[in-house]
Design a protein around this motif. Structure first.
Motif, PDB file in Angstrom:
ATOM      1  N   TYR A  85       5.543  -0.886   4.237  1.00  0.00           N
ATOM      2  CA  TYR A  85       4.836   0.315   4.706  1.00  0.00           C
ATOM      3  C   TYR A  85       4.204   0.028   6.059  1.00  0.00           C
ATOM      4  O   TYR A  85       3.744  -1.082   6.317  1.00  0.00           O
ATOM      5  CB  TYR A  85       3.722   0.715   3.732  1.00  0.00           C
ATOM      6  CG  TYR A  85       4.201   1.064   2.348  1.00  0.00           C
ATOM      7  CD1 TYR A  85       4.568   2.366   2.012  1.00  0.00           C
ATOM      8  CD2 TYR A  85       4.282   0.079   1.356  1.00  0.00           C
ATOM      9  CE1 TYR A  85       5.009   2.688   0.735  1.00  0.00           C
ATOM     10  CE2 TYR A  85       4.729   0.391   0.084  1.00  0.00           C
ATOM     11  CZ  TYR A  85       5.083   1.691  -0.224  1.00  0.00           C
ATOM     12  OH  TYR A  85       5.517   2.000  -1.488  1.00  0.00           O
ATOM     13  N   GLU A  86       4.185   1.056   6.918  1.00  0.00           N
ATOM     14  CA  GLU A  86       3.434   1.031   8.177  1.00  0.00           C
ATOM     15  C   GLU A  86       2.452   2.176   8.083  1.00  0.00           C
ATOM     16  O   GLU A  86       2.840   3.302   7.744  1.00  0.00           O
ATOM     17  CB  GLU A  86       4.361   1.272   9.377  1.00  0.00           C
ATOM     18  CG  GLU A  86       5.494   0.276   9.520  1.00  0.00           C
ATOM     19  CD  GLU A  86       5.082  -0.963  10.300  1.00  0.00           C
ATOM     20  OE1 GLU A  86       4.121  -0.876  11.090  1.00  0.00           O
ATOM     21  OE2 GLU A  86       5.709  -2.024  10.083  1.00  0.00           O
ATOM     22  N   ASP A  87       1.181   1.902   8.387  1.00  0.00           N
ATOM     23  CA  ASP A  87       0.187   2.953   8.226  1.00  0.00           C
ATOM     24  C   ASP A  87      -0.931   2.808   9.242  1.00  0.00           C
ATOM     25  O   ASP A  87      -1.170   1.713   9.751  1.00  0.00           O
ATOM     26  CB  ASP A  87      -0.432   2.883   6.820  1.00  0.00           C
ATOM     27  CG  ASP A  87       0.113   3.961   5.897  1.00  0.00           C
ATOM     28  OD1 ASP A  87       0.117   5.131   6.313  1.00  0.00           O
ATOM     29  OD2 ASP A  87       0.538   3.613   4.775  1.00  0.00           O
ATOM     30  N   LEU A 104      -8.530  -1.882  -0.202  1.00  0.00           N
ATOM     31  CA  LEU A 104      -7.123  -2.027  -0.580  1.00  0.00           C
ATOM     32  C   LEU A 104      -6.799  -1.195  -1.819  1.00  0.00           C
ATOM     33  O   LEU A 104      -5.739  -0.561  -1.887  1.00  0.00           O
ATOM     34  CB  LEU A 104      -6.804  -3.507  -0.818  1.00  0.00           C
ATOM     35  CG  LEU A 104      -5.380  -3.821  -1.254  1.00  0.00           C
ATOM     36  CD1 LEU A 104      -4.356  -3.344  -0.220  1.00  0.00           C
ATOM     37  CD2 LEU A 104      -5.208  -5.327  -1.495  1.00  0.00           C
ATOM     38  N   VAL A 105      -7.698  -1.168  -2.787  1.00  0.00           N
ATOM     39  CA  VAL A 105      -7.383  -0.435  -4.014  1.00  0.00           C
ATOM     40  C   VAL A 105      -7.251   1.072  -3.734  1.00  0.00           C
ATOM     41  O   VAL A 105      -6.398   1.749  -4.321  1.00  0.00           O
ATOM     42  CB  VAL A 105      -8.419  -0.710  -5.127  1.00  0.00           C
ATOM     43  CG1 VAL A 105      -9.783  -0.070  -4.845  1.00  0.00           C
ATOM     44  CG2 VAL A 105      -7.890  -0.247  -6.475  1.00  0.00           C
ATOM     45  N   ARG A 151      -3.852   3.278  -4.343  1.00  0.00           N
ATOM     46  CA  ARG A 151      -3.876   4.428  -5.255  1.00  0.00           C
ATOM     47  C   ARG A 151      -3.741   5.763  -4.518  1.00  0.00           C
ATOM     48  O   ARG A 151      -2.908   6.602  -4.876  1.00  0.00           O
ATOM     49  CB  ARG A 151      -5.190   4.436  -6.056  1.00  0.00           C
ATOM     50  CG  ARG A 151      -5.299   3.306  -7.077  1.00  0.00           C
ATOM     51  CD  ARG A 151      -6.671   3.325  -7.749  1.00  0.00           C
ATOM     52  NE  ARG A 151      -6.924   4.622  -8.351  1.00  0.00           N
ATOM     53  CZ  ARG A 151      -6.531   4.983  -9.565  1.00  0.00           C
ATOM     54  NH1 ARG A 151      -5.884   4.118 -10.326  1.00  0.00           N
ATOM     55  NH2 ARG A 151      -6.774   6.187 -10.024  1.00  0.00           N
ATOM     56  N   ASP A 152      -4.565   5.927  -3.471  1.00  0.00           N
ATOM     57  CA  ASP A 152      -4.663   7.245  -2.854  1.00  0.00           C
ATOM     58  C   ASP A 152      -3.596   7.467  -1.789  1.00  0.00           C
ATOM     59  O   ASP A 152      -3.122   8.585  -1.600  1.00  0.00           O
ATOM     60  CB  ASP A 152      -6.056   7.444  -2.237  1.00  0.00           C
ATOM     61  CG  ASP A 152      -7.164   7.285  -3.273  1.00  0.00           C
ATOM     62  OD1 ASP A 152      -6.850   7.350  -4.482  1.00  0.00           O
ATOM     63  OD2 ASP A 152      -8.332   7.073  -2.884  1.00  0.00           O
ATOM     64  N   ARG A 153      -3.233   6.402  -1.084  1.00  0.00           N
ATOM     65  CA  ARG A 153      -2.260   6.567  -0.007  1.00  0.00           C
ATOM     66  C   ARG A 153      -0.849   6.354  -0.525  1.00  0.00           C
ATOM     67  O   ARG A 153       0.054   7.129  -0.231  1.00  0.00           O
ATOM     68  CB  ARG A 153      -2.571   5.581   1.126  1.00  0.00           C
ATOM     69  CG  ARG A 153      -1.844   5.835   2.415  1.00  0.00           C
ATOM     70  CD  ARG A 153      -2.338   7.102   3.113  1.00  0.00           C
ATOM     71  NE  ARG A 153      -3.647   6.927   3.726  1.00  0.00           N
ATOM     72  CZ  ARG A 153      -3.845   6.459   4.963  1.00  0.00           C
ATOM     73  NH1 ARG A 153      -2.835   6.154   5.731  1.00  0.00           N
ATOM     74  NH2 ARG A 153      -5.058   6.315   5.445  1.00  0.00           N
ATOM     75  N   LEU A 154      -0.657   5.304  -1.296  1.00  0.00           N
ATOM     76  CA  LEU A 154       0.699   4.990  -1.772  1.00  0.00           C
ATOM     77  C   LEU A 154       0.985   5.585  -3.143  1.00  0.00           C
ATOM     78  O   LEU A 154       2.129   5.537  -3.609  1.00  0.00           O
ATOM     79  CB  LEU A 154       0.911   3.465  -1.811  1.00  0.00           C
ATOM     80  CG  LEU A 154       0.658   2.716  -0.492  1.00  0.00           C
ATOM     81  CD1 LEU A 154       1.040   1.248  -0.635  1.00  0.00           C
ATOM     82  CD2 LEU A 154       1.411   3.355   0.666  1.00  0.00           C
ATOM     83  N   GLY A 155      -0.026   6.097  -3.806  1.00  0.00           N
ATOM     84  CA  GLY A 155       0.202   6.704  -5.122  1.00  0.00           C
ATOM     85  C   GLY A 155       0.471   5.701  -6.224  1.00  0.00           C
ATOM     86  O   GLY A 155       0.984   6.056  -7.288  1.00  0.00           O
ATOM     87  N   ALA A 190      -8.067  -2.831   3.281  1.00  0.00           N
ATOM     88  CA  ALA A 190      -6.637  -2.656   3.555  1.00  0.00           C
ATOM     89  C   ALA A 190      -6.246  -3.382   4.839  1.00  0.00           C
ATOM     90  O   ALA A 190      -5.164  -3.982   4.915  1.00  0.00           O
ATOM     91  CB  ALA A 190      -6.307  -1.167   3.650  1.00  0.00           C
ATOM     92  N   VAL A 191      -7.141  -3.387   5.835  1.00  0.00           N
ATOM     93  CA  VAL A 191      -6.796  -4.072   7.092  1.00  0.00           C
ATOM     94  C   VAL A 191      -6.671  -5.585   6.894  1.00  0.00           C
ATOM     95  O   VAL A 191      -5.963  -6.255   7.651  1.00  0.00           O
ATOM     96  CB  VAL A 191      -7.823  -3.785   8.211  1.00  0.00           C
ATOM     97  CG1 VAL A 191      -7.716  -2.345   8.701  1.00  0.00           C
ATOM     98  CG2 VAL A 191      -9.249  -4.093   7.770  1.00  0.00           C
ATOM     99  N   GLN A 192      -7.343  -6.110   5.882  1.00  0.00           N
ATOM    100  CA  GLN A 192      -7.196  -7.550   5.605  1.00  0.00           C
ATOM    101  C   GLN A 192      -5.830  -7.874   5.010  1.00  0.00           C
ATOM    102  O   GLN A 192      -5.426  -9.036   4.987  1.00  0.00           O
ATOM    103  CB  GLN A 192      -8.289  -8.032   4.647  1.00  0.00           C
ATOM    104  CG  GLN A 192      -9.686  -8.078   5.249  1.00  0.00           C
ATOM    105  CD  GLN A 192     -10.710  -8.526   4.211  1.00  0.00           C
ATOM    106  OE1 GLN A 192     -11.016  -7.800   3.265  1.00  0.00           O
ATOM    107  NE2 GLN A 192     -11.222  -9.732   4.368  1.00  0.00           N
TER     108      GLN A 192
END
Lengths: 172, 284
Positions: A13-15, A23-24, A28-32, A64-66
Motif C-alpha cells: 500500500y502507498e498512502d 497503526l491499528v 482497521r479504518d483505512r485498509l478495512g 502508522a508512519v513508524q
C-alpha cells in the motif's frame, strides 16, 4: 500528511497519512482489516497485536508512519490460502477462546513465542502471553492450545491425539 | 483514543535530529520506540508541536565494548538488551531487569534510552542505571556530554537533558563477578512495579564487600538505598543481610496511590532488598 509505503498481509500500500494516525486505526479504518480489534487503547490488553517486520507489537502503540517501509502481518494474513496454521488449528481444537475478542492478539503473541522458543514450557507460555488479556479468563485452554501447537510443529511425528493427551496432562 | 495533531520529522542521523530539536525549542518530543510517548499522546497528557522520530538512526542501536565499559546505543530495544551476549555477560542485572519490563510486544519496540529519558520512577531501568553507576551520554548542538546516572534524574518524569539534547548512548561499567538480582513486586502481570529493588553484590571471602542497591518507585526519582548499602558492607550471613535491609527505606519518599500506601511501599522496599541482596550474594 506523510507518505508511507507499507506491506500488509502481502499487499503493498502507498498512502498519505496524518502522523498521529495509529497503526491499528490505519489497519482497521483505512485498509478495512477489522480482524485486528482494539481492546483497551492503553497498551495493556494486547488484542491489537500484529507483527511488524516479523516481531509482535501492539498496534495501538505504533504510529502508522513508524511502519513506513515495513511489513505488517495481521491475524488475517496467517492463512492466505485458507489453510490454517497449526497454531490456529490448535486454538480451534483446544477451544482456546470464549468470546474470541482477544484471540487475534493471542495468536500473534503465541506465534512470536513459538518462533523464538519452539518448545516452551507451560510457564514460558504464560510469561509470553502476559501482555495479552482474556476478559473471559479462558487462559487454561489458550495455554493448552499453544503447547499443543508446539508439539504438532515439532517434526517428531507426534500425532494430534498424542499431543492432545500430553497437553491435557500439563495442567492436570 | 487519538493523539493530538503534531508535525513529524524522521531525521537520518544524530546531528540532523539535534538540529530539529534545537529549531523546535521546547515544543518537540523525541520518539524512539514510542512505548512511553504514545500512551502519553493518546491520553493527551503531552502536546508536542513536533515529534522527532529517531527510530531509523542506525548508529544509535547496538552494544559494543570499550575497555571496561559496555556502550549501549540509546535506541537498543529491550528485546535486544535481554538477548545481547555482552550485556548478559557483563551487566546481567540490566538483562534481568529488562526482562521484567512490560511484556514481549512492548519490549520489541521500547528502548533503553527511551525508558531512561522518560524517567518514570516506577520504570524498572532507572534504578538499575543508578545501581550500575551508568553514564548517560547526550548530544546537543555543542557536542556530547556524559551525565552520571545519579545526576540524570531530577524529578518525576524530569531529567537534566536539555530540550535540544538527544540521549545517544548508555555507558555501563562491566560488573564481572558481581552477583545481581532485580526483585519486582507488581499487582498483576506486566504492570508497573509497586516497588522494585536492583541489587549488585561483590563478595569477598564469604562476606559482602560492597553492595549497591537501587530502588524503583520509592520517590519522585529512582533512588539508591545508601543507608542499607553501608550497613550491608561486611555482612557475612543471612541474618546480617536482613538487619541491614531494615534501613532500605531510609531517606525515601514513596507515593500513595490506589495500590499502595507509603508505609506499605517502605515495607516492600525492606523485604525486597533483603530478598534481592540474599539472591545476589548467593546466600538465599
Amino acid at each position: 500528511m506523510t507518505h508511507i509505503s507499507v506491506t500488509v498481509d502481502g499487499t503493498a500500500y502507498e498512502d498519505e497519512v496524518e502522523p498521529r494516525l495509529l497503526l491499528v486505526h490505519y489497519l482497521r479504518d483505512r485498509l478495512g482489516l477489522t480482524g485486528t480489534p482494539i481492546g483497551c487503547d492503553t497498551s495493556n490488553c494486547g488484542a491489537c497485536t500484529v507483527e511488524l517486520d516479523g516481531v509482535s507489537v501492539k498496534s495501538c502503540t505504533v504510529l502508522a508512519v513508524q511502519a513506513d517501509g515495513s511489513e505488517v502481518t495481521t491475524v488475517q494474513g496467517l492463512a492466505p490460502d485458507g489453510e490454517w496454521t497449526p497454531l490456529q488449528r490448535a486454538f480451534h481444537e483446544r477451544h482456546a477462546l470464549q468470546c474470541g475478542y482477544c484471540t487475534p492478539g493471542m495468536l500473534m503473541a503465541a506465534r512470536d513465542l513459538l518462533r523464538e522458543n519452539p518448545h516452551p514450557s507451560p510457564e514460558e507460555v504464560r510469561r509470553a502471553l502476559e501482555g495479552n488479556l482474556c476478559r473471559c479468563t479462558g487462559y487454561q485452554n489458550i495455554v493448552r492450545a499453544v503447547l499443543s501447537a508446539a508439539e504438532e510443529s515439532d517434526g517428531s511425528g507426534a500425532t494430534g491425539e498424542r499431543s492432545a493427551a500430553s497437553a491435557q496432562e500439563v495442567t492436570a | 483514543m487519538i493523539p493530538p495533531a503534531f508535525d513529524y520529522v524522521r531525521p537520518a542521523g544524530v546531528e540532523e535530529a539535534v538540529r530539529a530539536l534545537a529549531d523546535a525549542g521546547e515544543d518537540a518530543k523525541v520518539l524512539a520506540g514510542g512505548q512511553s510517548l504514545l500512551p502519553l499522546l493518546r491520553l493527551r497528557l503531552a502536546f508536542p508541536e513536533l515529534v522527532v522520530d529517531v527510530g531509523r538512526i542506525p548508529e544509535l542501536r547496538g552494544v559494543r565494548e570499550d575497555g571496561d565499559t559496555l556502550v549501549i546505543g540509546a535506541l537498543t530495544t529491550h528485546h535486544d538488551v535481554v538477548h545481547d551476549p555482552l550485556v548478559r555477560r557483563h551487566a546481567g542485572l540490566l538483562a534481568q531487569a529488562t526482562e521484567a519490563v512490560a511484556d514481549p510486544a512492548v519490549r520489541h519496540r521500547g528502548t533503553l534510552g527511551g525508558s531512561l529519558a522518560h524517567a518514570d520512577p516506577a520504570g524498572d531501568l532507572p534504578a538499575v542505571a543508578l545501581a550500575l553507576d551508568a553514564e548517560l551520554v547526550a548530544q546537543g548542538p555543542g557536542g556530547r556530554r556524559a551525565i552520571p546516572a545519579r545526576e540524570f534524574f531530577t524529578d518525576y518524569l524530569q531529567t537534566t537533558l536539555a530540550p535540544d539534547e538527544l540521549l545517544v548512548e548508555i555507558r555501563v561499567p562491566k560488573r564481572d563477578g558481581w552477583g545481581f538480582r532485580y526483585e519486582k513486586f507488581a499487582r498483576v502481570a506486566q504492570s508497573w512495579a509497586m516497588v522494585g529493588v536492583a541489587a549488585l553484590v561483590r563478595r569477598d571471602d564469604g562476606h559482602i564487600a560492597e553492595a549497591r542497591v537501587g530502588l524503583t518507585n520509592m520517590g519522585a526519582t529512582p533512588l539508591r538505598a545508601t543507608a542499607a548499602e553501608e550497613a550491608l558492607a561486611g555482612a557475612g550471613d543471612a541474618g546480617a543481610v536482613a538487619r541491614a535491609a531494615e534501613s532500605a527505606a531510609e531517606g525515601t519518599r514513596p507515593s500513595r496511590d490506589a495500590s499502595a500506601s507509603p508505609e506499605y511501599r517502605a515495607h516492600l522496599a525492606r523485604v525486597l532488598t533483603k530478598r534481592a541482596v540474599l539472591a545476589a550474594a548467593g546466600m538465599g
